[in-house]
Design a protein around this motif. Structure first.
Motif, PDB file in Angstrom:
ATOM      1  N   PHE A 208     -49.683  22.109 -17.227  1.00  0.00           N
ATOM      2  CA  PHE A 208     -51.184  22.544 -17.357  1.00  0.00           C
ATOM      3  C   PHE A 208     -51.276  23.804 -17.076  1.00  0.00           C
ATOM      4  N   LEU A 209     -51.056  24.149 -16.490  1.00  0.00           N
ATOM      5  CA  LEU A 209     -50.952  25.924 -16.786  1.00  0.00           C
ATOM      6  C   LEU A 209     -50.528  26.359 -17.914  1.00  0.00           C
TER       7      LEU A 209
ATOM      8  N   ASP B 243     -40.430  22.859 -23.983  1.00  0.00           N
ATOM      9  CA  ASP B 243     -41.169  22.311 -23.072  1.00  0.00           C
ATOM     10  C   ASP B 243     -39.955  20.725 -23.954  1.00  0.00           C
TER      11      ASP B 243
ATOM     12  N   THR C 134     -42.778  17.186 -16.832  1.00  0.00           N
ATOM     13  CA  THR C 134     -44.493  16.261 -16.624  1.00  0.00           C
ATOM     14  C   THR C 134     -45.198  16.753 -17.583  1.00  0.00           C
TER      15      THR C 134
ATOM     16  N   ASP D  63     -34.653  21.260 -23.469  1.00  0.00           N
ATOM     17  CA  ASP D  63     -34.661  21.112 -21.972  1.00  0.00           C
ATOM     18  C   ASP D  63     -33.681  23.021 -21.904  1.00  0.00           C
TER      19      ASP D  63
ATOM     20  N   TYR E 151     -38.012  22.740  -4.385  1.00  0.00           N
ATOM     21  CA  TYR E 151     -39.043  23.039  -5.116  1.00  0.00           C
ATOM     22  C   TYR E 151     -38.683  24.858  -4.574  1.00  0.00           C
TER      23      TYR E 151
ATOM     24  N   LYS F 121     -37.649  28.273  -6.255  1.00  0.00           N
ATOM     25  CA  LYS F 121     -38.575  29.005  -7.156  1.00  0.00           C
ATOM     26  C   LYS F 121     -37.354  30.758  -6.088  1.00  0.00           C
TER      27      LYS F 121
ATOM     28  N   THR G 200     -53.515  26.244  -7.827  1.00  0.00           N
ATOM     29  CA  THR G 200     -54.731  26.357  -8.786  1.00  0.00           C
ATOM     30  C   THR G 200     -54.669  24.785  -9.420  1.00  0.00           C
TER      31      THR G 200
HETATM   32  P1  NAD Z   1     -46.900  21.315 -14.967  1.00  0.00           P
HETATM   33  O1  NAD Z   1     -46.279  19.732 -14.502  1.00  0.00           O
HETATM   34  O2  NAD Z   1     -48.251  20.624 -15.527  1.00  0.00           O
HETATM   35  O3  NAD Z   1     -45.781  21.706 -16.300  1.00  0.00           O
HETATM   36  C1  NAD Z   1     -44.642  22.682 -16.100  1.00  0.00           C
HETATM   37  C2  NAD Z   1     -43.918  22.020 -17.633  1.00  0.00           C
HETATM   38  O4  NAD Z   1     -42.422  22.410 -17.522  1.00  0.00           O
HETATM   39  C3  NAD Z   1     -44.029  21.035 -17.737  1.00  0.00           C
HETATM   40  O5  NAD Z   1     -44.627  20.508 -18.993  1.00  0.00           O
HETATM   41  C4  NAD Z   1     -42.701  20.574 -18.063  1.00  0.00           C
HETATM   42  O6  NAD Z   1     -42.485  19.186 -18.986  1.00  0.00           O
HETATM   43  C5  NAD Z   1     -41.839  21.275 -18.015  1.00  0.00           C
HETATM   44  N1  NAD Z   1     -40.526  21.678 -18.029  1.00  0.00           N
HETATM   45  C6  NAD Z   1     -39.654  20.814 -16.257  1.00  0.00           C
HETATM   46  N2  NAD Z   1     -38.527  21.105 -16.307  1.00  0.00           N
HETATM   47  C7  NAD Z   1     -38.239  21.560 -17.696  1.00  0.00           C
HETATM   48  C8  NAD Z   1     -37.588  21.717 -18.210  1.00  0.00           C
HETATM   49  N3  NAD Z   1     -36.156  21.388 -17.468  1.00  0.00           N
HETATM   50  N4  NAD Z   1     -37.295  22.601 -19.435  1.00  0.00           N
HETATM   51  C9  NAD Z   1     -38.155  22.752 -20.343  1.00  0.00           C
HETATM   52  N5  NAD Z   1     -39.560  22.556 -19.654  1.00  0.00           N
HETATM   53  C10 NAD Z   1     -39.377  21.838 -18.312  1.00  0.00           C
HETATM   54  O7  NAD Z   1     -47.228  22.105 -13.551  1.00  0.00           O
HETATM   55  P2  NAD Z   1     -47.393  23.181 -13.367  1.00  0.00           P
HETATM   56  O8  NAD Z   1     -49.029  23.154 -12.855  1.00  0.00           O
HETATM   57  O9  NAD Z   1     -47.981  23.409 -14.988  1.00  0.00           O
HETATM   58  O10 NAD Z   1     -47.599  24.904 -12.899  1.00  0.00           O
HETATM   59  C11 NAD Z   1     -46.264  25.701 -13.696  1.00  0.00           C
HETATM   60  C12 NAD Z   1     -45.486  26.689 -13.501  1.00  0.00           C
HETATM   61  O11 NAD Z   1     -46.058  27.207 -12.587  1.00  0.00           O
HETATM   62  C13 NAD Z   1     -44.431  25.390 -12.542  1.00  0.00           C
HETATM   63  O12 NAD Z   1     -43.267  26.538 -13.066  1.00  0.00           O
HETATM   64  C14 NAD Z   1     -44.353  25.864 -11.266  1.00  0.00           C
HETATM   65  O13 NAD Z   1     -43.638  25.976  -9.758  1.00  0.00           O
HETATM   66  C15 NAD Z   1     -45.463  27.304 -10.999  1.00  0.00           C
HETATM   67  N6  NAD Z   1     -46.676  26.810 -10.098  1.00  0.00           N
HETATM   68  C16 NAD Z   1     -47.924  26.128 -10.330  1.00  0.00           C
HETATM   69  C17 NAD Z   1     -48.110  26.015  -9.663  1.00  0.00           C
HETATM   70  C18 NAD Z   1     -50.300  25.010  -9.691  1.00  0.00           C
HETATM   71  O14 NAD Z   1     -51.173  24.940  -8.500  1.00  0.00           O
HETATM   72  N7  NAD Z   1     -50.555  24.762 -11.105  1.00  0.00           N
HETATM   73  C19 NAD Z   1     -48.734  26.756  -7.890  1.00  0.00           C
HETATM   74  C20 NAD Z   1     -48.441  27.742  -7.741  1.00  0.00           C
HETATM   75  C21 NAD Z   1     -46.861  27.046  -9.323  1.00  0.00           C
END
Ligand code: NAD
Length: 321
Positions: free
Chosen positions: A14-15, A34, A38, A59, A148, A152, A178
């Protein structure tokens, strides 16, 4: 200073997908890494084939090699929704630990700036409100969410150690909730869940009595904050989030109103260790990065609802999950 060549880990999430998009739009070459745990290539399909974008299935917990120069590493790989990280607890701990180690190693090898996507979850169920960066948090290290939260917290510690021991140019951003288009309808987070339920006429499920609060930030604001940090020389940690705080019940009612739905609100059991309150103090982001969120919740929710409405009419099966 703007980067010329950036690696975005978790860039198909997503982000990450918005970060890739914004970087490409300003002329930065982007390598998106990626493993699609997820995320999905669909999130970056519009960037594929362009001269500045490359998607690499990889990975992060394994060996990571990127040929050529890199001057920015944005480390966003990690499941982020509670439903996802509870389904993938070991993967979440591994990407937070080994994945962060490898992403930091890459930044060190290339002499690149490194930005860790940390989270408001490092504050746990906070005893200080709103949360300033100086607050150490209140996390249950063996609770279900610890996979989680502690991953972090470890990642923040490792990032700090690389800065202090190896002189790597690191930064830590603590992102608060977000939301926006491209969230998965079944990712388990409150906003996509409420919108999906409201659009399909199902009961909107609010956990507990709905008095717990969150502060929700529209994705374009969060991404602007992350890039402001990347472009600066500030190490952080710095909170990025919208301080406008609302209860889960108010959020459910707003979604119901904006969708014109007649779904009833149903109260369901609250998950263990669910934080009672959550609001960022964003004074540091304002003073060090000149960043402030701009999108009002009603506006951001309208845009998100409109995207979900289109998506669910194109792919009705997405409602079923
Ligand atoms: P998301 O699940 O949509 O994206 C995470 C991405 O990481 C996915 O595309 C997934 O396939 C990839 N991924 C996971 N494990 C992996 C690995 N071992 N190797 C390669 N790729 C891997 O989540 P998001 O909401 O986009 O969050 C992205 C980041 O921002 C995360 O680190 C999350 O902790 C942080 N974050 C997000 C939020 C939020 O509200 N969205 C809030 C706080 C922190």
């Amino acid at each position: 200073m703007s980067a010329r060549r950036a690696v975005v880990t978790g860039g198909a999430g997503f982000l990450g997908s918005y970060l890739c998009e914004r970087l490409v739009a300003r002329g930065t070459e982007v390598i998106c890494m990626d493993n699609f745990l997820t995320g999905s290539p669909d999130n970056v399909a519009h960037l594929m084939g362009g001269p500045l974008f490359r998607l690499v299935e990889c990975d992060l917990t394994g060996f990571v090699h990127v040929p050529g120069e890199v001057d920015l590493v944005l480390h966003f790989a990690s499941a982020a929704s509670p439903a996802d990280y509870l389904r993938h607890p070991i993967e979440t701990l591994k990407v937070g630990s080994l994945g962060t180690l490898h992403a930091l190693g890459l930044a060190r090898e290339k002499g690149a700036r490194f930005v860790l996507a940390s989270t408001s979850e490092v504050y746990g169920d906070p005893l200080e409100h709103p949360q300033r960066e100086s607050y150490w948090g209140n996390v249950n290290p063996v609770g279900p969410r610890s996979v989680y939260d502690e991953a972090k917290r470890f990642a923040e510690s490792l990032t700090t150690a690389y800065r202090n021991s190896h002189g790597t140019d690191t930064a830590i951003v603590r992102i608060f909730n977000t939301y926006g288009p491209r969230m998965r309808p079944h990712d388990g987070r409150a906003i996509p869940t409420f919108i999906r339920q409201a659009l399909s006429g199902e009961p909107i499920t609010v956990t507990g009595d709905g008095t717990q609060t969150r502060s929700i930030c529209y994705v374009t604001d969060t991404v602007a904050g992350v890039l402001a940090l990347a472009d600066s020389d500030f190490a952080g940690p710095v909170n990025i989030g919208n301080p406008a705080e609302l209860t889960m019940l108010a959020l459910a009612e707003t979604v119901r109103e904006l969708t014109g739905s007649s779904s009833p609100i149903e109260f369901v059991e609250r998950p263990a260790d669910d934080p009672a309150v959550r609001r960022p103090d964003t004074a540091l982001a304002a003073s060090r990065l000149g960043w402030r969120p701009e999108v009002e919740a009603s506006d951001g929710l309208r845009r998100t609802i409109s995207w979900f409405t289109d998506k669910l009419s194109e792919e009705p099966e997405a409602l079923a999950g």
